[in-house]
Enzyme design. Sequence first.
Site, PDB file in Angstrom:
ATOM      1  N   LYS A   1      50.423  40.338  21.750  1.00 17.41           N
ATOM      2  CA  LYS A   1      49.697  41.345  20.976  1.00 17.41           C
ATOM      3  C   LYS A   1      50.581  41.911  19.856  1.00 17.41           C
ATOM      4  CE  LYS A   1      47.982  45.831  21.412  1.00 17.41           C
ATOM      5  NZ  LYS A   1      47.991  47.075  22.165  1.00 17.41           N
TER       6      LYS A   1
ATOM      7  N   GLU B   1      61.095  37.741  24.867  1.00 19.08           N
ATOM      8  CA  GLU B   1      61.121  36.503  25.652  1.00 19.08           C
ATOM      9  C   GLU B   1      60.095  35.497  25.139  1.00 19.08           C
ATOM     10  OE1 GLU B   1      60.438  39.569  26.819  1.00 19.08           O
ATOM     11  OE2 GLU B   1      59.242  39.550  28.653  1.00 19.08           O
TER      12      GLU B   1
ATOM     13  N   GLY C   1      47.585  46.133  26.070  1.00 18.71           N
ATOM     14  CA  GLY C   1      48.055  44.837  26.571  1.00 18.71           C
ATOM     15  C   GLY C   1      47.435  44.450  27.914  1.00 18.71           C
ATOM     16  N   ARG C   2      47.318  45.421  28.823  1.00 21.96           N
ATOM     17  CA  ARG C   2      46.808  45.108  30.169  1.00 21.96           C
ATOM     18  C   ARG C   2      45.312  44.862  30.188  1.00 21.96           C
ATOM     19  NH1 ARG C   2      50.149  49.062  29.772  1.00 21.96           N
ATOM     20  NH2 ARG C   2      48.860  50.909  29.772  1.00 21.96           N
TER      21      ARG C   2
ATOM     22  N   GLU D   1      51.609  49.931  35.426  1.00 21.44           N
ATOM     23  CA  GLU D   1      51.983  50.171  34.025  1.00 21.44           C
ATOM     24  C   GLU D   1      51.082  51.250  33.429  1.00 21.44           C
ATOM     25  OE1 GLU D   1      53.841  46.906  31.549  1.00 21.44           O
ATOM     26  OE2 GLU D   1      52.027  47.227  30.386  1.00 21.44           O
TER      27      GLU D   1
ATOM     28  N   HIS E   1      50.943  38.602  57.572  1.00 16.61           N
ATOM     29  CA  HIS E   1      52.195  38.303  58.273  1.00 16.61           C
ATOM     30  C   HIS E   1      53.412  38.777  57.483  1.00 16.61           C
ATOM     31  CE1 HIS E   1      49.798  35.891  61.000  1.00 16.61           C
ATOM     32  NE2 HIS E   1      49.217  35.369  59.930  1.00 16.61           N
TER      33      HIS E   1
ATOM     34  N   LYS F   1      63.147  47.419  26.708  1.00 15.87           N
ATOM     35  CA  LYS F   1      63.134  46.298  25.753  1.00 15.87           C
ATOM     36  C   LYS F   1      64.130  46.565  24.625  1.00 15.87           C
ATOM     37  CE  LYS F   1      58.215  44.998  26.073  1.00 15.87           C
ATOM     38  NZ  LYS F   1      56.962  44.982  25.330  1.00 15.87           N
TER      39      LYS F   1
HETATM   40  O1  LIG Z   1      51.413  41.043  24.202  1.00 17.60           O
HETATM   41  P1  LIG Z   1      52.784  41.553  23.956  1.00 17.60           P
HETATM   42  O2  LIG Z   1      52.850  42.498  22.807  1.00 17.60           O
HETATM   43  O3  LIG Z   1      53.776  40.438  23.847  1.00 17.60           O
HETATM   44  O4  LIG Z   1      53.195  42.422  25.202  1.00 17.60           O
HETATM   45  C1  LIG Z   1      53.302  41.878  26.481  1.00 17.60           C
HETATM   46  C2  LIG Z   1      53.270  42.942  27.515  1.00 17.60           C
HETATM   47  O5  LIG Z   1      54.321  43.858  27.319  1.00 17.60           O
HETATM   48  C3  LIG Z   1      53.890  45.178  27.610  1.00 17.60           C
HETATM   49  O6  LIG Z   1      53.782  45.891  26.434  1.00 17.60           O
HETATM   50  C4  LIG Z   1      54.888  45.889  28.424  1.00 17.60           C
HETATM   51  O7  LIG Z   1      55.209  45.162  29.565  1.00 17.60           O
HETATM   52  C5  LIG Z   1      52.514  45.000  28.260  1.00 17.60           C
HETATM   53  O8  LIG Z   1      51.670  46.064  28.170  1.00 17.60           O
HETATM   54  C6  LIG Z   1      52.043  43.798  27.517  1.00 17.60           C
HETATM   55  O9  LIG Z   1      50.957  43.214  28.159  1.00 17.60           O
END
Ligand SMILES: O=P(O)(O)OC[C@H]1O[C@](O)(CO)[C@@H](O)[C@@H]1O
Length: 502
Positions: free
Chosen positions: A162, A168, A223-224, A309, A340, A468
Amino acid sequence: MPTPKTIDTAGLRLEFTRHGEQALATALKTLAALPNKAQDLVSKTVLNGSENRPAWHVLSRLGAKGFDAPSQAAADFLQAEFTRMADWVDQRVEQAGAEGLDIIHLGAGGSETPMLALHTALSVLQTPRCRVHWVANLDGATIDAALAAAKPERSWIIINSKSFRTQEVMRNADIALRWLGDGIGTDKARQRLVALTANAELALQRFGLPANQIFRSLPEIGGRFSLWSAHGMVLLLAFGRETVTQLHAGAHDMDQHFLSTPLESSAPGLMAGLSHAYRVRFGLPLLSIGLYGDAFSRMPLYLQQLLMESLGKSTSADGMQPVHVSGPAVISGVGTPVQHTYFQLLHQAAVPVFHEIVAVAHPWHRHLREHMALLANALGQADALWNGKDASSWQTELMAQGMSPEAAARAAHHRACPGGRPSTFIWMERLSAYHLGALLALYEHRTVVEGWLYGINPFDQWGVELGKTLATKIENALLSQNAQGLSPETAASLDYLRTHSN
Ligand SMILES: O=P(O)(O)OC[C@H]1O[C@](O)(CO)[C@@H](O)[C@@H]1O
């Protein structure tokens, strides 16, 4: 208003029968006092104050309507982008023919976990049309394994981000692009790169991607909550337009229920109210979610991200006050295996845990007897948690089996389960795209309402952002061998790393 003991909506049945009157009454009272902001999810109202934005994920479901001109424009944009993406996907799949496609999917958090959860569940019902190689971590072995399993001439790289700033994801994209360039040539490799993002400018800047290789979401979609927008492309690739449309239909029906029902009698409202009551009134720190069937095996990570989150905050939504109690820690797994692992703690730990169970009434395979046995396990756990079995019943039973009264008394105390441990049972009528869509939307709305009950902003995640930023600073220090400006603890760790990392 009488407490609903069951709610049927969008192919789901929720049973609230294993909760005490006090918990239900507390939930109803707090929900009745909460201004219902559900309609704001489809309007220009700024719900995400710390980022000064509305929250528009509901508008990304197919068929959603905005309440005012800006929100309707957003719904039109998102749904047009969906159609453009679905057309593009159809062309790619058609061109690939019998050979099929290898999709290198690079995304983290909300840009991976919900798609992976759904991909796993839907794969049980329908063979995916392409091979998806999921890479989320900055683990060289993972990207190597993904690339080794793919054939360059039929590969596409999807950069799902997003913000287009997640370190990463960008690192893995660089590696994947080099690999593809080595396989089919640099120019062709660049044409096989696709960005799913709310930050098209950065996608253009970083990889020089033309507009037709970028599919856009909006910054107003957290994002979520983004799987319904362009970020869900991999589901279209794997399962096609019809299945994904069904997924949206389930979510849309859950939206209609949520938007048109008072919080006290809506499924997401009551789930949120109970969760809040257990945290705030009863002080329970943990929520457990057990999902019955391996189709759900990737769901726990997604649910943990969605809930924690969103709800792991300690500042009020307006930023002005501390919040002393917010969302629970979430533990989750797939039944029966999870029975289990941590279920012992649910039954007998000193501090009770509240529990949610997801199970599917109709089997998705031919083993009806085994499916009934699976469901009996889900119900048996709920029953044991709620009704327990006291020491005296155990003692009588053990003595009837021939144990001496003294030995039976001792053994009975170890075996006794206190009961009174609440759970909500969520039935899906079937395992289908429609029902999965409804389930995910249920959890989304429940999370948002719960955030409102704590008085926090469920749409931001500033804590994750700090980590981050620090990671970038520390990496620079590592590369330059200069620990200036770092905390003493980190500088000491770097000393160790310098001598042990190569
Ligand atoms: O889609 P992006 O901006 O790479 O972010 C990935 C994820 O990192 C976060 O901002 C933090 O973990 C999440 O809300 C999001 O889904």
